[in-house]
Design a protein around this motif. Structure first.
Motif, short mmCIF file in Angstrom:
data_model
loop_
_atom_site.label_atom_id
_atom_site.label_comp_id
_atom_site.label_asym_id
_atom_site.label_seq_id
_atom_site.Cartn_x
_atom_site.Cartn_y
_atom_site.Cartn_z
N LEU A 19 0.98 -1.28 -0.18
CA LEU A 19 0.08 0.02 -0.10
C LEU A 19 0.71 1.30 -0.07
O LEU A 19 0.48 2.21 -0.80
CB LEU A 19 -1.12 -0.01 1.15
CG LEU A 19 -2.25 -0.96 0.95
CD1 LEU A 19 -2.84 -1.31 2.47
CD2 LEU A 19 -3.14 -0.23 0.09
N LEU A 20 1.76 1.17 0.98
CA LEU A 20 2.74 2.49 0.80
C LEU A 20 3.50 2.57 -0.55
O LEU A 20 3.70 3.73 -0.83
CB LEU A 20 3.64 2.05 2.06
CG LEU A 20 3.10 2.39 3.47
CD1 LEU A 20 3.99 2.09 4.71
CD2 LEU A 20 2.27 3.65 3.72
N GLN A 21 3.74 1.31 -1.02
CA GLN A 21 4.54 1.66 -2.50
C GLN A 21 3.68 2.21 -3.40
O GLN A 21 4.02 2.88 -4.30
CB GLN A 21 5.31 0.30 -2.72
CG GLN A 21 6.48 -0.03 -2.15
CD GLN A 21 6.78 -1.49 -2.16
OE1 GLN A 21 6.23 -2.30 -3.04
NE2 GLN A 21 8.03 -1.79 -2.07
N ALA A 22 2.47 1.63 -3.38
CA ALA A 22 1.17 2.35 -4.48
C ALA A 22 1.14 3.60 -4.07
O ALA A 22 0.94 4.53 -5.08
CB ALA A 22 -0.03 1.44 -4.19
N TYR B 104 -8.31 -1.03 6.71
CA TYR B 104 -7.93 -2.12 5.97
C TYR B 104 -8.75 -3.25 5.87
O TYR B 104 -9.38 -3.81 6.93
CB TYR B 104 -6.54 -2.51 6.33
CG TYR B 104 -6.02 -3.75 5.51
CD1 TYR B 104 -5.28 -3.58 4.52
CD2 TYR B 104 -6.12 -5.06 6.13
CE1 TYR B 104 -5.15 -5.03 3.86
CE2 TYR B 104 -5.87 -6.26 5.42
CZ TYR B 104 -5.35 -6.05 4.32
OH TYR B 104 -4.85 -7.29 3.56
N ASP B 105 -9.04 -3.70 4.75
CA ASP B 105 -9.47 -5.18 4.72
C ASP B 105 -8.91 -5.98 3.50
O ASP B 105 -8.14 -5.10 2.68
CB ASP B 105 -10.84 -5.48 4.58
CG ASP B 105 -11.57 -4.82 3.26
OD1 ASP B 105 -11.32 -5.08 2.14
OD2 ASP B 105 -12.80 -4.59 3.48
N GLU B 106 -8.88 -7.07 2.81
CA GLU B 106 -7.90 -7.57 1.89
C GLU B 106 -8.26 -7.02 0.35
O GLU B 106 -7.51 -7.17 -0.67
CB GLU B 106 -8.27 -9.11 1.90
CG GLU B 106 -9.62 -9.58 1.42
CD GLU B 106 -9.83 -11.05 1.60
OE1 GLU B 106 -10.62 -11.51 0.79
OE2 GLU B 106 -9.17 -11.52 2.48
N ASN B 107 -9.44 -6.27 0.33
CA ASN B 107 -9.84 -5.68 -1.02
C ASN B 107 -9.99 -4.04 -1.10
O ASN B 107 -10.05 -3.42 -2.17
CB ASN B 107 -11.23 -6.25 -1.40
CG ASN B 107 -11.01 -7.71 -1.67
OD1 ASN B 107 -10.18 -8.16 -2.18
ND2 ASN B 107 -11.89 -8.49 -1.14
N VAL C 234 -8.32 0.21 -3.72
CA VAL C 234 -8.95 -1.07 -3.94
C VAL C 234 -8.07 -1.90 -4.69
O VAL C 234 -7.01 -1.52 -5.26
CB VAL C 234 -10.31 -0.95 -4.82
CG1 VAL C 234 -11.44 -0.13 -3.96
CG2 VAL C 234 -10.04 -0.40 -6.21
N LYS C 235 -7.97 -3.17 -4.41
CA LYS C 235 -7.36 -4.20 -4.95
C LYS C 235 -7.93 -4.74 -6.35
O LYS C 235 -9.04 -5.17 -6.12
CB LYS C 235 -6.89 -5.40 -4.09
CG LYS C 235 -5.57 -6.25 -4.47
CD LYS C 235 -5.32 -7.12 -3.24
CE LYS C 235 -3.71 -7.05 -2.88
NZ LYS C 235 -3.45 -7.78 -1.89
N GLU C 236 -7.16 -4.62 -7.40
CA GLU C 236 -7.50 -5.17 -9.11
C GLU C 236 -6.43 -5.77 -9.45
O GLU C 236 -5.36 -5.18 -9.44
CB GLU C 236 -8.12 -3.74 -9.60
CG GLU C 236 -9.28 -3.17 -8.96
CD GLU C 236 -9.71 -1.90 -10.36
OE1 GLU C 236 -8.90 -1.66 -11.01
OE2 GLU C 236 -10.47 -1.16 -9.57
N ASP C 237 -6.57 -7.10 -9.55
CA ASP C 237 -5.78 -7.94 -10.46
C ASP C 237 -4.18 -8.06 -9.63
O ASP C 237 -3.15 -7.72 -10.00
CB ASP C 237 -5.46 -7.23 -11.89
CG ASP C 237 -6.47 -7.32 -12.60
OD1 ASP C 237 -7.22 -8.25 -12.62
OD2 ASP C 237 -6.64 -6.33 -13.34
N GLY C 238 -4.48 -7.94 -8.26
CA GLY C 238 -3.42 -8.01 -7.30
C GLY C 238 -2.53 -6.79 -6.95
O GLY C 238 -1.63 -6.78 -6.22
#
Length: 172
Positions: A59-62, A119-122, A153-157
């Motif tokens: 997340l911090l990298q993103a 935070y949650d996984e998505n 949000v998490k999309e395609d990892g």
């Protein structure tokens, strides 16, 4: 008696459709209202305690890439940091807006005090202090800071920006 605007193939009346739509909109609004936020204790932001170390790093990298893409004024790179289906903005409008910014201004974004607050996984939210600096047409520097909640949000990892909310702070 039936409402004349009712489709003959549908047994649901116009008023039933409106009630269903209102209930759905109210539910979505309530979910959205609860979706963005953070907690503070003694004036300090409370970080989410359930974030796996690797996810926090990702997340911090993103977030760093999102800020770096803005500073590089690289539209393609910036676009790659955004969700394909953002909730907080129109993707095409945002890209066009940033294109104009890149063409007309030399903006520098600096982020500090970055915390994963939900935070949650998505989905995850990062709260930060973002300062934007620009030189005005008259040559004067201008600086504006804002408390920013960036929702990923998490999309395609990958973690991608789906919305951003900011509250400007008084500059001295």
């Amino acid at each position: 008696m039936k409402d004349k605007t009712e489709a003959e193939t549908n047994n649901e009346t116009k008023s039933e459709k409106s009630a269903t739509k209102e209930t759905k909109e109210t539910k979505e609004t309530k979910e959205d209202d609860q979706a963005v936020g953070f907690a503070m204790q003694d004036g300090k932001v409370e970080a989410a305690k359930n974030v796996p170390v690797e996810e926090e790093k990702a997340l911090l990298q993103a977030f760093d890439e999102y800020i770096a893409a803005l500073n590089a004024e690289d539209l393609e790179r910036y676009s790659k940091t955004l969700s394909k289906n953002p909730r907080g903005f129109d993707l095409e409008e945002d890209v066009e807006y940033q294109k104009l910014n890149f063409e007309n201004f030399d903006l520098k974004h600096t982020a500090k005090d970055i915390h994963v607050v939900q935070y949650d996984e998505n989905e995850a939210q990062l709260l930060s202090q973002v300062t934007v600096e620009v030189e005005l047409e008259n040559g004067e520097p201008f600086k504006q800071a804002a408390r920013t909640n960036t929702v990923f949000v998490k999309e395609d990892g990958k973690w991608l920006v789906t919305s951003v909310a900011a509250i400007g702070e008084k500059m001295e």
